[in-house]
Design a protein around this motif. Structure first.
Motif, PDB file in Angstrom:
ATOM      1  N   ASN A  65      26.289   6.978  18.288  1.00 29.04           N
ATOM      2  CA  ASN A  65      27.198   6.695  17.174  1.00 29.04           C
ATOM      3  C   ASN A  65      28.325   7.708  17.090  1.00 29.04           C
ATOM      4  OD1 ASN A  65      25.616   8.847  16.463  1.00 29.04           O
ATOM      5  ND2 ASN A  65      25.134   8.128  14.396  1.00 29.04           N
ATOM      6  N   LEU A  66      28.725   8.255  18.215  1.00 24.32           N
ATOM      7  CA  LEU A  66      29.815   9.228  18.242  1.00 24.32           C
ATOM      8  C   LEU A  66      31.148   8.486  18.255  1.00 24.32           C
ATOM      9  CD1 LEU A  66      30.682  12.238  18.539  1.00 24.32           C
ATOM     10  CD2 LEU A  66      30.662  11.857  21.017  1.00 24.32           C
ATOM     11  N   ASP A  67      31.991   8.768  17.271  1.00 27.69           N
ATOM     12  CA  ASP A  67      33.315   8.154  17.241  1.00 27.69           C
ATOM     13  C   ASP A  67      34.348   9.110  17.838  1.00 27.69           C
ATOM     14  OD1 ASP A  67      33.046   9.950  15.194  1.00 27.69           O
ATOM     15  OD2 ASP A  67      34.226   8.814  13.751  1.00 27.69           O
ATOM     16  N   LEU A  68      35.522   8.571  18.117  1.00 27.38           N
ATOM     17  CA  LEU A  68      36.557   9.346  18.797  1.00 27.38           C
ATOM     18  C   LEU A  68      37.112  10.449  17.903  1.00 27.38           C
ATOM     19  CD1 LEU A  68      38.218   9.649  21.370  1.00 27.38           C
ATOM     20  CD2 LEU A  68      39.849   7.984  20.450  1.00 27.38           C
ATOM     21  N   HIS A  69      37.184  10.214  16.608  1.00 30.15           N
ATOM     22  CA  HIS A  69      37.706  11.231  15.689  1.00 30.15           C
ATOM     23  C   HIS A  69      36.796  12.456  15.663  1.00 30.15           C
ATOM     24  CE1 HIS A  69      38.733  13.032  11.731  1.00 30.15           C
ATOM     25  NE2 HIS A  69      39.941  12.598  12.029  1.00 30.15           N
ATOM     26  N   THR A  70      35.494  12.232  15.571  1.00 31.15           N
ATOM     27  CA  THR A  70      34.545  13.351  15.588  1.00 31.15           C
ATOM     28  C   THR A  70      34.575  14.078  16.921  1.00 31.15           C
ATOM     29  OG1 THR A  70      33.133  12.147  14.042  1.00 31.15           O
ATOM     30  CG2 THR A  70      32.143  13.974  15.222  1.00 31.15           C
ATOM     31  N   CYS A  71      34.684  13.331  18.010  1.00 35.48           N
ATOM     32  CA  CYS A  71      34.733  13.945  19.333  1.00 35.48           C
ATOM     33  C   CYS A  71      35.968  14.825  19.486  1.00 35.48           C
ATOM     34  CB  CYS A  71      34.715  12.854  20.401  1.00 35.48           C
ATOM     35  SG  CYS A  71      34.597  13.480  22.081  1.00 35.48           S
ATOM     36  N   THR A  72      37.107  14.364  19.002  1.00 38.76           N
ATOM     37  CA  THR A  72      38.333  15.162  19.081  1.00 38.76           C
ATOM     38  C   THR A  72      38.230  16.416  18.225  1.00 38.76           C
ATOM     39  OG1 THR A  72      39.568  13.098  19.365  1.00 38.76           O
ATOM     40  CG2 THR A  72      40.833  15.063  18.831  1.00 38.76           C
ATOM     41  N   ALA A 127      25.690  13.478  16.667  1.00 43.71           N
ATOM     42  CA  ALA A 127      25.521  12.091  17.113  1.00 43.71           C
ATOM     43  C   ALA A 127      24.076  11.865  17.547  1.00 43.71           C
ATOM     44  CB  ALA A 127      26.475  11.776  18.263  1.00 43.71           C
ATOM     45  N   ASP A 128      23.656  10.623  17.477  1.00 44.68           N
ATOM     46  CA  ASP A 128      22.299  10.246  17.876  1.00 44.68           C
ATOM     47  C   ASP A 128      22.280   9.800  19.336  1.00 44.68           C
ATOM     48  OD1 ASP A 128      21.527  10.701  15.265  1.00 44.68           O
ATOM     49  OD2 ASP A 128      21.852   8.594  14.671  1.00 44.68           O
TER      50      ASP A 128
END
Length: 249
Positions: free
Chosen positions: A166-173, A222-223
């Motif tokens: 459930n990792l989104d691009l905003h959190t990854c950035t 993230a899971d």
């Protein structure tokens, strides 16, 4: 010898239907005075003129009624939010996230629950500024690598985690940006380090620091990443190794 012509006299009358030319000829109108507003009465509401002098005189003679505007005559700025809060920039939160990266063995992922891009942009600008002091104009290169690195780590994690990720691009950035802190410190220290093996050894230490911090944050936020921690750490290691090459070479 001159010849004389008999000219009949012209008589102008005040009537509209009589005179020279017949009843259908329009008569010339006499200009009238412009509209004059009524004089102020004793009701306390004077007439506001466009003349500055008359306006000053009218205000001195009585109070001009302005009427309620917005529920009151003045605006209370004490109830307004701060400009940084309206823009979504929280300096205290940014400082907590940066301070959590300083200890690579105890990275607190609780403060990184709410991802933002204000802190990463600050670190990117600091990195570009230190590179500029070293004689390297790399603002565009840094921005481009950040975008590509965030997308690369996002794709790798979701491919490894599958449907449970459930990792989104905003959190990854946000995670990649805040984990750039060791590389920013490396770029500052490189201004004083001599070229050679020492710089490579120091760069390797800071790259491991950044890789460990980013890996721990991604797995915690993230899971589905616990069983693929090694591959995620390898992807993070490649990302920060590329940024360290900008500092070394």
């Amino acid at each position: 010898m001159t010849k004389e012509f008999a000219v009949p006299p012209v008589v102008f009358t005040s009537g509209g239907n009589t005179g020279v030319g017949g009843p259908n000829v329009p008569q010339r109108r006499v200009p009238t005075a412009p509209f004059q507003p009524p004089r102020p009465s004793n009701s306390g509401i004077p007439f506001m003129s466009f003349d500055v002098g008359s306006a000053a005189a009218s205000t001195s003679s009585g109070t001009i009624y302005g009427g309620p505007i917005g529920g009151g005559g003045s605006t209370n700025f004490d109830d307004e939010e701060a400009l940084l809060d309206e823009l979504g920039i929280h300096p205290d939160q940014i400082w907590k996230k940066i301070r959590s990266i300083l200890n690579p063995f105890r990275v607190s992922h609780m403060v990184h629950q709410d991802s933002d891009l204000s802190g990463p942009i600050l670190l990117y600008m600091s990195f570009g500024l230190f590179q500029l002091l070293a004689g390297k104009i790399q603002f565009g290169v840094i921005l481009g690598w950040i975008v590509v690195s965030s997308i690369f780590l996002y794709v790798v994690f979701n491919m490894l985690a599958g449907r449970t990720g459930n990792l989104d691009l905003h959190t990854c950035t946000s995670v990649v940006g805040y984990s750039m802190l060791p590389v920013v410190i490396l770029s500052a220290l490189s201004l004083f380090l001599p070229e050679g093996v020492v710089r490579f050894v120091v760069a390797a230490v800071f790259v491991l620091w950044a890789s460990r911090a980013s890996t721990g944050l991604i797995v915690s936020l993230a899971d589905g990443g616990d069983e693929h921690r090694g591959l995620i750490a390898y992807a993070c290691f490649l990302i920060y190794t590329l940024f360290s090459f900008l500092v070394i070479f």
